[in-house]
Write a protein that holds these residues in place. Sequence first.
Motif, mmCIF file in Angstrom:
data_model
loop_
_atom_site.group_PDB
_atom_site.id
_atom_site.type_symbol
_atom_site.label_atom_id
_atom_site.label_comp_id
_atom_site.label_asym_id
_atom_site.label_seq_id
_atom_site.Cartn_x
_atom_site.Cartn_y
_atom_site.Cartn_z
ATOM 1 N N ASN A 75 0.863 -1.171 0.032
ATOM 2 C CA ASN A 75 -0.016 -0.521 0.218
ATOM 3 C C ASN A 75 1.097 1.161 0.113
ATOM 4 O O ASN A 75 0.578 2.263 -0.639
ATOM 5 N N GLU A 76 1.895 1.580 0.638
ATOM 6 C CA GLU A 76 3.065 2.343 0.766
ATOM 7 C C GLU A 76 3.600 3.268 -0.339
ATOM 8 O O GLU A 76 3.988 3.684 -1.065
ATOM 9 N N ILE A 77 4.139 1.205 -1.041
ATOM 10 C CA ILE A 77 5.046 1.620 -2.345
ATOM 11 C C ILE A 77 3.840 1.874 -3.196
ATOM 12 O O ILE A 77 4.692 2.528 -3.796
ATOM 13 N N THR A 78 3.035 1.741 -3.257
ATOM 14 C CA THR A 78 1.865 2.153 -4.484
ATOM 15 C C THR A 78 1.659 3.338 -4.269
ATOM 16 O O THR A 78 2.108 4.911 -5.424
ATOM 17 N N LYS A 79 1.354 4.340 -2.847
ATOM 18 C CA LYS A 79 1.750 5.894 -2.848
ATOM 19 C C LYS A 79 2.340 6.440 -3.281
ATOM 20 O O LYS A 79 2.814 7.239 -4.020
ATOM 21 N N THR A 80 3.774 6.197 -2.332
ATOM 22 C CA THR A 80 5.206 7.048 -3.157
ATOM 23 C C THR A 80 5.268 6.742 -4.684
ATOM 24 O O THR A 80 5.950 8.400 -5.281
ATOM 25 N N LEU A 81 5.058 5.558 -5.028
ATOM 26 C CA LEU A 81 5.383 5.495 -6.815
ATOM 27 C C LEU A 81 4.780 5.367 -8.103
ATOM 28 O O LEU A 81 4.839 5.788 -9.359
ATOM 29 N N GLY A 82 3.267 5.667 -6.401
ATOM 30 C CA GLY A 82 2.083 6.209 -8.230
ATOM 31 C C GLY A 82 2.200 7.032 -8.988
ATOM 32 O O GLY A 82 2.478 6.625 -10.901
ATOM 33 N N LEU A 113 8.569 1.862 9.231
ATOM 34 C CA LEU A 113 8.029 1.569 8.057
ATOM 35 C C LEU A 113 8.396 2.316 6.499
ATOM 36 O O LEU A 113 9.012 1.765 5.940
ATOM 37 N N GLN A 114 8.654 4.005 6.699
ATOM 38 C CA GLN A 114 8.971 4.695 5.940
ATOM 39 C C GLN A 114 10.199 4.557 5.241
ATOM 40 O O GLN A 114 10.296 5.138 4.839
ATOM 41 N N LYS A 115 11.469 3.406 6.349
ATOM 42 C CA LYS A 115 12.077 4.023 6.001
ATOM 43 C C LYS A 115 12.242 2.641 5.379
ATOM 44 O O LYS A 115 13.646 2.632 3.957
ATOM 45 N N THR A 116 11.752 1.742 5.525
ATOM 46 C CA THR A 116 11.625 -0.343 4.296
ATOM 47 C C THR A 116 11.071 0.828 3.051
ATOM 48 O O THR A 116 11.661 -0.344 1.898
ATOM 49 N N VAL A 117 10.314 1.646 3.279
ATOM 50 C CA VAL A 117 9.244 1.696 1.657
ATOM 51 C C VAL A 117 10.649 3.156 0.924
ATOM 52 O O VAL A 117 10.633 3.056 0.233
ATOM 53 N N ASP A 118 11.429 4.036 1.918
ATOM 54 C CA ASP A 118 12.348 4.582 1.299
ATOM 55 C C ASP A 118 13.201 3.958 0.944
ATOM 56 O O ASP A 118 13.934 3.910 -0.573
ATOM 57 N N ASN A 119 13.459 2.491 1.326
ATOM 58 C CA ASN A 119 15.015 1.299 0.548
ATOM 59 C C ASN A 119 14.320 1.172 -0.587
ATOM 60 O O ASN A 119 15.371 1.301 -1.288
ATOM 61 N N ALA A 120 13.458 0.710 -0.130
ATOM 62 C CA ALA A 120 12.774 -0.206 -1.980
ATOM 63 C C ALA A 120 12.788 0.809 -2.786
ATOM 64 O O ALA A 120 12.609 0.196 -3.940
ATOM 65 N N THR A 121 11.866 1.930 -2.250
ATOM 66 C CA THR A 121 11.874 3.242 -3.212
ATOM 67 C C THR A 121 13.316 3.290 -3.561
ATOM 68 O O THR A 121 13.678 3.709 -5.512
#
Length: 463
Positions: free
Chosen positions: A274-281, A440-448
């Motif tokens: 859900n978070e990666i979708t918002k970030t990379l959408g 979670l935000q750090k996880t999303v940032d690293n993956a992004t």
Amino acid sequence: MQDRTFNTALEIGRAEPELKHDVSYDLLLSTIDAFLANQNICYAIKEMSKNSAEEQREKCIDLFVACGDYKKVINGFGSICTSIKFYTIHENNLSRSASQFVLVYQKLNDNRFTAVKLCIYSSYKINNWLYFSSEELLKTRVYSTSKNYWTLNYSNSFIYTLSKAIENKHAEEEQFQDLCECCKRASNGIKSHLRRFLCDDSINMLINALNSQSSDCLNDNVELLSKNLRNTDGNKISDFLPKSIDLVRSILKPPGLVVGILGRDGSGKSTFVNEITKTLGGCFSNTITFKRHPKIFYKELIFKKGEDYHFSKPHLYKERGYMASFLKLNLLLVEFLVGYWLKVFPLKRKAFLILYDRYFIDVLADPLRYRIKGNKLFIKMIHYILPQPDIWIILDLSTEVLMQRKQELTFEMSEKLRQEYLNLQKILPNCMVVSNEKELQKTVDNATAHILYTMRRKLLNIS
């Protein structure tokens, strides 16, 4: 695009690039203005209102240039953006006279990425109908002293924004407010301009919607406007050959991205998706998520034999026999193979971000979840037959933390399962293991960062 100045580390493939610099959206606009002025290129810019742009992670700019300058701008665009630390991660030919670039940047002290979609036009067309030539738009452009660049005049800005909303079958709130503002400032010339594209009934409906400040009224009638817009007596242009070339290019090198996300139950995959979708959408035309499989043929209930089954506790059940496992594996093979070509690939061609919450290879790491008893060699063989995601992400966390979240398995079983997932790195290309123990935000940032880095390398054809 021939830009290969992204980063020395990126060139040799040893490390991921550092995207964070003291940059801003206004810097991009001023740099584009300076580049075009130095090249003596006549242009006009159409962008979202500044307030809306500042509130959103995605920003949009439309740039209009003369036909003779189009190739020059396209060829020089990559280098000027890279020089100010805006990195192109995706580009797409919309037509013979239009291209779209997706840029990303980071501000200092901000781990989030901001996406900028920039479309460059030498003319604007919908379904091969020419609605605006660059000469027509640039002839009446005006200079905005508040923004320090050339823009469309209010009448052309109104028509252009309206046509974009009609093309998308929906007017966003920012677009509707822009229409109201342009209509107010150019009221004397709006109707005469609209008669070129719409009939009187459609014009009256549109004006009433704007006067009543009702975006719902406009959106309720957008299909009617679209029909009238297509029937305009505009200039029909044949784009058969360029469109055929673009079709072949989109098949050979589809602009979308498929990401496979793996991990144990309780590792936070659903929240992460859900978070990666918002970030990379904002970097893609749209996003879609598949859970486990594309859902073409496979119906999980056919293997349940009418028994009660708790999807939240799949490891409580025994493995099936060899024959049932063999049939299920072959059914999954057909499911993923047909699902890719019927569902996934068409979306990838349309520049979608496609996320898989688990993929077939999950069977190799956790066969008990699927109640499969079988030869790992056979599972690997199916894995290599199937089309693969472009990027793999394995969400990992210590078993101690996982047991606090979900206690379906014993500590020993959970630790063994963790090692099985980590071992998948050996057979999965372009795979990244991301710790999801902390924020979670750090996880999303690293993956992004990893995903954007991979997209950049793909664009530059760096292996």
